[in-house]
Design an enzyme around this catalytic site. Structure first.
Site: not given
Length: 314
Positions: A220, A214, A210-211
């Site tokens: 998101h 980014h 997930h990170e």
């Protein structure tokens, strides 16, 4: 009592303690629903409605039990996109100017360093398998594009970074956060109990995938089941990227020309931008334009709201 006075109109008819009121105001500020500048939203009721709308809750504008419950769940520390209506699709915020990225891992305490390195390599491979990106580990932070580290509270990053301006909050709450390109920093909260291959603790692989989304330029999404959904979903034994994640990363960097497909990812092609000028969103584009999304997310909006955002001709 300032918070209670500010929020009281939005809690009439529901049972909410003052601690929840304080938490909610802090949450709405932290995740971008209330603006810290003169421009943007400063109305608490509007902020609550935007949060509820983004996550598919009943839109009441009041801090009801389901809203409080979701706000308290463990999640990523990055802000949510809030155009006033749900995106129903990935959003992007910048991209790297190259596709061969180097990364450095500063060890944390929960797992052996070599195991952490393997997990982070695997997390990056999820994105490499479906895009034009490649990754290689380097031995010092000064050589790296992406700098991965662990820390507590008002933490520092790797040995070439200063103190991060976004402190962690202890166990639970914020699990990690990462900066968008061209920054490359990714910080994991050392107060969490990060684990691998078990439902106990917090699964480091899921959080890392997930990170790193980014770190590569993805915002998101409110698509539940996508890796870029902001809330931690728990350990998933056979984790795969969602088609929404794949569409986003391929929009930025193209598909893997070598075929890819390893690492557990669903090969769904990214949308291409047709030559004709039109709005392709299933919802009206004007609210997105009014909220400034045409300027903030030009690549994303060129696909969905090209005519409204950029006044192109048919």
């Amino acid at each position: 009592m300032l918070v209670a006075v500010l929020l009281l109109p939005f809690f009439i008819g529901v049972t909410v303690c003052e601690d929840d009121e304080t938490m909610a105001l802090h949450f709405l500020n932290r995740y971008g629903y209330i603006s810290n500048t003169r421009s943007g939203n400063h109305d608490v009721g509007t902020a609550i409605r935007q949060f509820q709308d983004f996550y598919g809750l009943q839109v009441t504008g009041r801090l009801d039990a389901s809203t409080v419950r979701l706000m308290k769940k463990p999640r990523c520390g990055m802000s949510d996109p809030t155009p006033g209506s749900r995106l129903r699709r990935y959003a992007t915020l910048g991209k790297w100017k190259k596709t061969d990225l180097k990364y450095y891992v500063q060890p944390g305490q929960d797992l052996p360093h070599d195991e952490q390195r393997g997990i982070f390599a695997q997390a990056l491979q999820f994105w490499a398998d479906v895009s034009g990106l490649t990754f290689s580990e380097v031995g010092s932070a000064s050589e790296a594009d992406m700098k991965i580290s662990f820390g507590r509270n008002s933490h520092r990053g790797t040995n070439v970074e200063g103190t991060c301006p976004y402190p962690f909050d202890g166990r639970g709450g914020v699990l990690a956060h990462a900066y968008f390109p061209q920054d490359g920093r990714a910080h994991f909260d050392e107060d969490e109990s990060f684990t691998h291959g078990t439902s106990r603790g917090v699964n480091l692989l899921w959080v890392a995938v997930h990170e790193f989304g980014h770190s590569l330029g993805l915002q998101h999404t409110n698509i539940q089941g996508a890796i870029m959904f902001p809330y931690y979903t728990g350990y998933v034994p056979d984790m795969k990227l969602h088609s929404d994640d794949i569409a986003g990363i391929q929009y930025l960097y193209g598909a893997n020309s070598g075929g890819g497909g390893g690492g557990g990812s669903d090969q769904t092609p990214a949308p291409t931008v047709p030559e004709n000028c039109e709005d392709r969103s299933s919802t009206p584009c004007q609210p997105y334009k009014d909220a400034g999304y045409c300027d903030t997310y030009p690549d994303n909006m060129k696909y969905w709201c090209e005519k409204t955002c950029f006044n192109c001709q048919e």
